[in-house]
Motif scaffolding. Structure first.
Motif, PDB file in Angstrom:
ATOM      1  N   ASP A 116       0.667  -1.244   0.120  1.00  0.00           N
ATOM      2  CA  ASP A 116       0.214   0.023   0.113  1.00  0.00           C
ATOM      3  C   ASP A 116       0.848   1.360   0.095  1.00  0.00           C
ATOM      4  O   ASP A 116       0.404   2.503  -0.093  1.00  0.00           O
ATOM      5  CB  ASP A 116      -1.086  -0.048   1.152  1.00  0.00           C
ATOM      6  CG  ASP A 116      -2.191  -1.001   0.910  1.00  0.00           C
ATOM      7  OD1 ASP A 116      -2.405  -1.509  -0.002  1.00  0.00           O
ATOM      8  OD2 ASP A 116      -2.754  -1.376   2.012  1.00  0.00           O
ATOM      9  N   HIS A 174      -2.633   3.590  -5.571  1.00  0.00           N
ATOM     10  CA  HIS A 174      -3.720   2.551  -6.015  1.00  0.00           C
ATOM     11  C   HIS A 174      -4.998   2.925  -5.566  1.00  0.00           C
ATOM     12  O   HIS A 174      -5.145   4.091  -4.729  1.00  0.00           O
ATOM     13  CB  HIS A 174      -3.605   1.280  -5.070  1.00  0.00           C
ATOM     14  CG  HIS A 174      -3.615   1.065  -3.593  1.00  0.00           C
ATOM     15  ND1 HIS A 174      -2.672   1.824  -2.877  1.00  0.00           N
ATOM     16  CD2 HIS A 174      -4.762   0.974  -3.048  1.00  0.00           C
ATOM     17  CE1 HIS A 174      -3.078   1.702  -1.900  1.00  0.00           C
ATOM     18  NE2 HIS A 174      -4.528   1.195  -1.616  1.00  0.00           N
ATOM     19  N   ASP A 225      -8.848   1.439  -4.092  1.00  0.00           N
ATOM     20  CA  ASP A 225      -9.189   0.173  -3.242  1.00  0.00           C
ATOM     21  C   ASP A 225     -10.184  -0.552  -4.101  1.00  0.00           C
ATOM     22  O   ASP A 225     -10.973  -0.091  -4.791  1.00  0.00           O
ATOM     23  CB  ASP A 225      -9.832   0.721  -1.917  1.00  0.00           C
ATOM     24  CG  ASP A 225      -8.730   1.045  -0.878  1.00  0.00           C
ATOM     25  OD1 ASP A 225      -7.551   0.933  -1.086  1.00  0.00           O
ATOM     26  OD2 ASP A 225      -9.017   1.536   0.162  1.00  0.00           O
ATOM     27  N   HIS A 267      -6.416  -1.810  -9.662  1.00  0.00           N
ATOM     28  CA  HIS A 267      -5.651  -1.773  -8.669  1.00  0.00           C
ATOM     29  C   HIS A 267      -4.102  -2.347  -8.957  1.00  0.00           C
ATOM     30  O   HIS A 267      -3.074  -1.778  -8.548  1.00  0.00           O
ATOM     31  CB  HIS A 267      -6.270  -2.516  -7.653  1.00  0.00           C
ATOM     32  CG  HIS A 267      -5.606  -2.762  -6.264  1.00  0.00           C
ATOM     33  ND1 HIS A 267      -4.598  -4.011  -6.420  1.00  0.00           N
ATOM     34  CD2 HIS A 267      -5.455  -2.014  -5.218  1.00  0.00           C
ATOM     35  CE1 HIS A 267      -3.883  -4.082  -5.103  1.00  0.00           C
ATOM     36  NE2 HIS A 267      -4.414  -3.077  -4.550  1.00  0.00           N
ATOM     37  N   LYS A 269      -0.165  -0.371  -9.146  1.00  0.00           N
ATOM     38  CA  LYS A 269       0.783  -1.030  -8.410  1.00  0.00           C
ATOM     39  C   LYS A 269       1.912  -1.582  -9.016  1.00  0.00           C
ATOM     40  O   LYS A 269       3.214  -1.274  -8.491  1.00  0.00           O
ATOM     41  CB  LYS A 269       0.152  -1.691  -7.266  1.00  0.00           C
ATOM     42  CG  LYS A 269      -0.465  -1.221  -6.065  1.00  0.00           C
ATOM     43  CD  LYS A 269      -0.978  -2.117  -5.125  1.00  0.00           C
ATOM     44  CE  LYS A 269      -1.464  -1.481  -3.809  1.00  0.00           C
ATOM     45  NZ  LYS A 269      -1.784  -2.518  -2.764  1.00  0.00           N
ATOM     46  N   ASP A 283     -12.053   3.986  -3.439  1.00  0.00           N
ATOM     47  CA  ASP A 283     -12.151   3.719  -4.652  1.00  0.00           C
ATOM     48  C   ASP A 283     -11.972   4.331  -6.109  1.00  0.00           C
ATOM     49  O   ASP A 283     -11.574   3.933  -7.119  1.00  0.00           O
ATOM     50  CB  ASP A 283     -13.595   2.830  -4.813  1.00  0.00           C
ATOM     51  CG  ASP A 283     -14.722   3.960  -4.571  1.00  0.00           C
ATOM     52  OD1 ASP A 283     -14.547   4.907  -4.351  1.00  0.00           O
ATOM     53  OD2 ASP A 283     -15.914   3.563  -4.688  1.00  0.00           O
ATOM     54  N   SER A 287      -6.614   7.913  -5.641  1.00  0.00           N
ATOM     55  CA  SER A 287      -5.354   7.251  -5.760  1.00  0.00           C
ATOM     56  C   SER A 287      -4.807   7.701  -4.625  1.00  0.00           C
ATOM     57  O   SER A 287      -4.605   8.882  -4.146  1.00  0.00           O
ATOM     58  CB  SER A 287      -4.875   7.825  -7.098  1.00  0.00           C
ATOM     59  OG  SER A 287      -3.222   7.553  -7.162  1.00  0.00           O
TER      60      SER A 287
END
Ligand code: SIN
Ligand code: FE
Length: 285
Positions: A123, A127, A129, A210, A214, A241, A244
């Motif tokens: 994390d 990203h 979620d 996502h 990443k 969601d 970012s």
């Protein structure tokens, strides 16, 4: 355009700000840790993983190594935080009121900086979620975080591009789940209890997004981003969601997840569901 961190009290239109991708910050005072709860502030409360989880619907705690009085204190803190977070959102965004569905609560006692992790679970990379095990079927993910660090240390995040930009950037790399295979695969995953309810095309695309974010090292470095610090004692809420984000450093945080139907938004067109549907040119639920 990247999101802004807006202090509550400086805005009357909280839901509008949240739906536009801002982070709403509540200065210290929203949630207080009680004297009997001080002993919970050690990573050894964990039996596995990086979070203790709590289901407000059943009162069940997962991932804790505690028993007896300490286990009861942990459950009590999580239940109280969950209730206060719910009251906080209901008060701040009264228009969401009855439409909010309370999800899991978590306690995160591990220092983020330097924590070993696979890229997918890392994390500290920007990203949005998306939940592998609990598909949301298009609903929004609204989260309340509280930095409960007892040593006065902030939680440091990076906040990145808007969902419009993220979606446009990565849409060419997203693959629609195979027609026909989608429903079958989703029933198999659900029968095998890998997912708790069937995974919609929307959920599949959000998981891809996502991962594409990443794993893209160049994107991580070059995407527009702002560093921000949430002081110890503060709380903030954000649609994770769509915004970012990356958590860079900090230890001891409480978090409550809410799900919100897209139709309960003031501006449903700003939801990741509607933005992805426009980009992919088809319905995703
Ligand atoms: C995340 O949702 O990416 C982590 C946020 C945090 O633990 O601060
Ligand atoms: Fe996240």
């Amino acid at each position: 355009m990247t999101s802004a961190v807006v202090a509550l009290g400086q805005t009357t239109a909280a839901a509008t700000r949240l739906e536009s991708g801002d982070v709403l910050l509540q200065q210290p005072g929203f949630f207080r840790v009680g004297p009997a709860e001080q002993e919970l502030f050690t990573p050894s409360v964990l039996s596995r993983g990086k979070n203790v989880s709590f289901d407000p619907a059943t009162g069940q705690v997962g991932g804790s190594a505690l028993s007896g009085d300490l286990a009861a204190a942990l459950r009590g803190m999580l239940a109280r935080f969950s209730d206060e977070a719910h009251a906080f959102v209901a008060r701040t965004c009264p228009e969401y009121g009855a439409h909010l569905v309370r999800g899991r609560t978590s306690f995160r006692p591990v220092e983020i900086a330097g924590r070993a992790s696979s890229w997918r679970k890392d994390d500290t990379r920007l990203h949005i979620d998306a939940f592998p095990a609990t598909p949301v079927q298009g609903r929004r993910i609204l989260r309340v975080f509280a930095n409960v660090n007892p040593h006065g240390r902030p939680r440091a995040w990076r906040i990145g591009d808007s969902f419009d930009e993220v979606g446009r950037h990565f849409a060419p790399r997203l693959k629609m789940p195979m027609p026909g295979a989608g429903p079958v695969l989703s029933l198999v995953l659900s029968a095998l209890r890998i997912t708790k309810t069937p995974r919609s095309p929307y959920d599949a695309l959000m998981l891809q997004l996502h991962d594409r974010m990443k794993e893209d090292t160049a994107y991580q470095q070059t995407a527009p981003q702002t560093a921000c610090e949430f002081p110890a004692g503060s709380a903030w809420m954000v649609f994770t969601d769509a915004v970012s984000h990356a958590a860079m450093a900090g230890q001891y945080q409480l978090e409550q997840t809410f799900l919100l139907p897209v139709e309960a938004m003031g501006a449903p067109d700003k939801s990741p569901l509607r933005i992805l549907e426009r980009l992919m040119g088809r319905p995703l639920i």
